[in-house]
Design a protein around this motif. Structure first.
Motif, PDB file in Angstrom:
ATOM      1  N   ASP A 253       0.831  -1.211   0.000  1.00  0.00           N
ATOM      2  CA  ASP A 253       0.000   0.000   0.000  1.00  0.00           C
ATOM      3  C   ASP A 253       0.861   1.254   0.000  1.00  0.00           C
ATOM      4  OD1 ASP A 253      -2.290  -1.546   0.044  1.00  0.00           O
ATOM      5  OD2 ASP A 253      -2.541  -1.388   2.210  1.00  0.00           O
ATOM      6  N   TYR A 254       1.893   1.246   0.822  1.00  0.00           N
ATOM      7  CA  TYR A 254       2.789   2.400   0.914  1.00  0.00           C
ATOM      8  C   TYR A 254       3.460   2.669  -0.434  1.00  0.00           C
ATOM      9  CZ  TYR A 254       6.809   5.234   2.273  1.00  0.00           C
ATOM     10  OH  TYR A 254       7.754   6.219   2.340  1.00  0.00           O
ATOM     11  N   ILE A 255       3.976   1.620  -1.061  1.00  0.00           N
ATOM     12  CA  ILE A 255       4.674   1.797  -2.332  1.00  0.00           C
ATOM     13  C   ILE A 255       3.695   2.189  -3.437  1.00  0.00           C
ATOM     14  CG2 ILE A 255       6.132   0.682  -4.069  1.00  0.00           C
ATOM     15  CD1 ILE A 255       7.282  -1.036  -1.770  1.00  0.00           C
ATOM     16  N   ALA A 256       2.514   1.566  -3.476  1.00  0.00           N
ATOM     17  CA  ALA A 256       1.503   1.935  -4.476  1.00  0.00           C
ATOM     18  C   ALA A 256       1.130   3.408  -4.348  1.00  0.00           C
ATOM     19  CB  ALA A 256       0.277   1.049  -4.329  1.00  0.00           C
ATOM     20  N   ASP A 257       1.035   3.893  -3.126  1.00  0.00           N
ATOM     21  CA  ASP A 257       0.722   5.303  -2.901  1.00  0.00           C
ATOM     22  C   ASP A 257       1.840   6.209  -3.415  1.00  0.00           C
ATOM     23  OD1 ASP A 257      -1.140   7.255  -1.754  1.00  0.00           O
ATOM     24  OD2 ASP A 257       0.472   7.650  -0.308  1.00  0.00           O
ATOM     25  N   LEU A 258       3.085   5.792  -3.219  1.00  0.00           N
ATOM     26  CA  LEU A 258       4.215   6.566  -3.752  1.00  0.00           C
ATOM     27  C   LEU A 258       4.157   6.647  -5.270  1.00  0.00           C
ATOM     28  CD1 LEU A 258       7.202   5.230  -1.586  1.00  0.00           C
ATOM     29  CD2 LEU A 258       6.003   7.430  -1.345  1.00  0.00           C
ATOM     30  N   VAL A 259       3.807   5.534  -5.908  1.00  0.00           N
ATOM     31  CA  VAL A 259       3.687   5.516  -7.370  1.00  0.00           C
ATOM     32  C   VAL A 259       2.547   6.424  -7.804  1.00  0.00           C
ATOM     33  CG1 VAL A 259       3.184   4.070  -9.380  1.00  0.00           C
ATOM     34  CG2 VAL A 259       4.692   3.202  -7.581  1.00  0.00           C
ATOM     35  N   LYS A 260       1.384   6.246  -7.201  1.00  0.00           N
ATOM     36  CA  LYS A 260       0.196   7.031  -7.577  1.00  0.00           C
ATOM     37  C   LYS A 260       0.444   8.529  -7.446  1.00  0.00           C
ATOM     38  CE  LYS A 260      -4.686   7.612  -6.592  1.00  0.00           C
ATOM     39  NZ  LYS A 260      -5.814   7.164  -5.796  1.00  0.00           N
ATOM     40  N   ASN A 261       1.218   8.939  -6.443  1.00  0.00           N
ATOM     41  CA  ASN A 261       1.482  10.354  -6.211  1.00  0.00           C
ATOM     42  C   ASN A 261       2.718  10.872  -6.937  1.00  0.00           C
ATOM     43  OD1 ASN A 261      -0.737  11.120  -4.474  1.00  0.00           O
ATOM     44  ND2 ASN A 261       0.108   9.629  -3.063  1.00  0.00           N
ATOM     45  N   GLY A 262       3.305  10.055  -7.803  1.00  0.00           N
ATOM     46  CA  GLY A 262       4.432  10.499  -8.614  1.00  0.00           C
ATOM     47  C   GLY A 262       5.742  10.608  -7.872  1.00  0.00           C
ATOM     48  N   ILE A 263       5.835  10.025  -6.695  1.00  0.00           N
ATOM     49  CA  ILE A 263       7.073  10.078  -5.915  1.00  0.00           C
ATOM     50  C   ILE A 263       8.007   8.954  -6.339  1.00  0.00           C
ATOM     51  CG2 ILE A 263       8.026   9.922  -3.572  1.00  0.00           C
ATOM     52  CD1 ILE A 263       5.270  11.162  -2.667  1.00  0.00           C
ATOM     53  N   LYS A 264       7.471   7.762  -6.471  1.00  0.00           N
ATOM     54  CA  LYS A 264       8.247   6.618  -6.990  1.00  0.00           C
ATOM     55  C   LYS A 264       7.983   6.566  -8.486  1.00  0.00           C
ATOM     56  CE  LYS A 264       8.669   1.565  -6.748  1.00  0.00           C
ATOM     57  NZ  LYS A 264      10.028   1.589  -7.238  1.00  0.00           N
ATOM     58  N   THR A 265       9.014   6.787  -9.273  1.00  0.00           N
ATOM     59  CA  THR A 265       8.835   6.874 -10.726  1.00  0.00           C
ATOM     60  C   THR A 265       9.674   5.866 -11.497  1.00  0.00           C
ATOM     61  OG1 THR A 265      10.542   8.568 -10.922  1.00  0.00           O
ATOM     62  CG2 THR A 265       8.259   9.334 -10.601  1.00  0.00           C
ATOM     63  N   ALA A 266      10.336   4.963 -10.793  1.00  0.00           N
ATOM     64  CA  ALA A 266      11.171   3.979 -11.481  1.00  0.00           C
ATOM     65  C   ALA A 266      11.203   2.686 -10.685  1.00  0.00           C
ATOM     66  CB  ALA A 266      12.595   4.516 -11.653  1.00  0.00           C
ATOM     67  N   THR A 267      11.501   1.624 -11.378  1.00  0.00           N
ATOM     68  CA  THR A 267      11.692   0.329 -10.748  1.00  0.00           C
ATOM     69  C   THR A 267      12.711  -0.436 -11.576  1.00  0.00           C
ATOM     70  OG1 THR A 267      10.542  -1.547  -9.746  1.00  0.00           O
ATOM     71  CG2 THR A 267       9.834  -0.898 -11.962  1.00  0.00           C
ATOM     72  N   SER A 268      13.179  -1.535 -11.051  1.00  0.00           N
ATOM     73  CA  SER A 268      14.166  -2.312 -11.804  1.00  0.00           C
ATOM     74  C   SER A 268      14.041  -3.784 -11.462  1.00  0.00           C
ATOM     75  CB  SER A 268      15.588  -1.821 -11.493  1.00  0.00           C
ATOM     76  OG  SER A 268      15.890  -2.069 -10.137  1.00  0.00           O
ATOM     77  N   SER A 269      14.577  -4.585 -12.337  1.00  0.00           N
ATOM     78  CA  SER A 269      14.686  -6.020 -12.102  1.00  0.00           C
ATOM     79  C   SER A 269      15.883  -6.517 -12.896  1.00  0.00           C
ATOM     80  CB  SER A 269      13.407  -6.753 -12.515  1.00  0.00           C
ATOM     81  OG  SER A 269      13.142  -6.546 -13.879  1.00  0.00           O
ATOM     82  N   ALA A 270      16.417  -7.626 -12.488  1.00  0.00           N
ATOM     83  CA  ALA A 270      17.596  -8.181 -13.150  1.00  0.00           C
ATOM     84  C   ALA A 270      17.168  -9.114 -14.284  1.00  0.00           C
ATOM     85  CB  ALA A 270      18.455  -8.947 -12.152  1.00  0.00           C
ATOM     86  N   LEU A 271      17.761  -8.942 -15.441  1.00  0.00           N
ATOM     87  CA  LEU A 271      17.456  -9.778 -16.596  1.00  0.00           C
ATOM     88  C   LEU A 271      17.632 -11.255 -16.270  1.00  0.00           C
ATOM     89  CD1 LEU A 271      16.731  -9.981 -19.592  1.00  0.00           C
ATOM     90  CD2 LEU A 271      19.166  -9.689 -20.113  1.00  0.00           C
ATOM     91  N   GLU A 272      18.618 -11.560 -15.446  1.00  0.00           N
ATOM     92  CA  GLU A 272      18.915 -12.950 -15.098  1.00  0.00           C
ATOM     93  C   GLU A 272      17.778 -13.625 -14.322  1.00  0.00           C
ATOM     94  OE1 GLU A 272      21.009 -10.362 -14.261  1.00  0.00           O
ATOM     95  OE2 GLU A 272      22.359 -10.635 -15.951  1.00  0.00           O
ATOM     96  N   LEU A 273      16.870 -12.840 -13.753  1.00  0.00           N
ATOM     97  CA  LEU A 273      15.774 -13.408 -12.975  1.00  0.00           C
ATOM     98  C   LEU A 273      14.584 -13.852 -13.834  1.00  0.00           C
ATOM     99  CD1 LEU A 273      15.772 -11.010  -9.909  1.00  0.00           C
ATOM    100  CD2 LEU A 273      16.797 -13.288 -10.104  1.00  0.00           C
ATOM    101  N   TYR A 274      14.606 -13.497 -15.107  1.00  0.00           N
ATOM    102  CA  TYR A 274      13.513 -13.886 -16.001  1.00  0.00           C
ATOM    103  C   TYR A 274      13.757 -15.289 -16.534  1.00  0.00           C
ATOM    104  CZ  TYR A 274      11.794  -9.128 -15.895  1.00  0.00           C
ATOM    105  OH  TYR A 274      11.281  -7.924 -15.482  1.00  0.00           O
ATOM    106  N   GLU A 275      12.674 -16.059 -16.604  1.00  0.00           N
ATOM    107  CA  GLU A 275      12.747 -17.402 -17.175  1.00  0.00           C
ATOM    108  C   GLU A 275      13.017 -17.303 -18.673  1.00  0.00           C
ATOM    109  OE1 GLU A 275      12.486 -20.229 -15.369  1.00  0.00           O
ATOM    110  OE2 GLU A 275      12.255 -19.037 -13.552  1.00  0.00           O
ATOM    111  N   GLU A 276      13.477 -18.391 -19.258  1.00  0.00           N
ATOM    112  CA  GLU A 276      13.871 -18.396 -20.673  1.00  0.00           C
ATOM    113  C   GLU A 276      12.772 -17.881 -21.601  1.00  0.00           C
ATOM    114  OE1 GLU A 276      15.111 -21.643 -24.028  1.00  0.00           O
ATOM    115  OE2 GLU A 276      15.832 -21.950 -21.995  1.00  0.00           O
ATOM    116  N   ASN A 277      11.550 -18.286 -21.412  1.00  0.00           N
ATOM    117  CA  ASN A 277      10.455 -17.876 -22.305  1.00  0.00           C
ATOM    118  C   ASN A 277       9.571 -16.790 -21.708  1.00  0.00           C
ATOM    119  OD1 ASN A 277      11.129 -19.695 -24.386  1.00  0.00           O
ATOM    120  ND2 ASN A 277      10.201 -21.350 -23.224  1.00  0.00           N
TER     121      ASN A 277
END
Length: 90
Positions: free
Chosen positions: A37-61
């Protein structure tokens, strides 16, 4: 996850913004239920504007994020809060 509620939220968003309902989107929440809820609120209010993930964590397909993708951000109850769009993928 209440997929019919998320689909209605997405459809309403598309109708209000002139976006094709067939545009790709993913629905997800951030973090564990205690912080979602806290993070969703940050996104909705334009405070959190980026996120990331590591390519290596994605499955092959597994689809990796693409520029132009939409994201329906959910709260801890899996209710849609807002929509974001992926602008950069590096």
């Amino acid at each position: 996850m209440n997929s019919s509620l998320i689909e209605k939220f997405w459809t309403d968003f598309c109708n209000n913004h002139g976006i094709s309902k067939s545009s790709h989107y993913e629905a997800y929440s951030f973090g564990d239920p205690e912080s979602a809820d806290y993070i969703a609120d940050l996104v909705k209010n334009g405070i959190k504007t980026a996120t990331s993930s590591a390519l290596e964590l994605y499955e092959e397909n597994e689809r990796i994020p693409q520029v132009g993708d939409y994201n329906v951000i959910l709260d801890s109850q899996n209710l849609p809060i807002c929509v974001t769009q992926t602008k950069v993928v590096e």
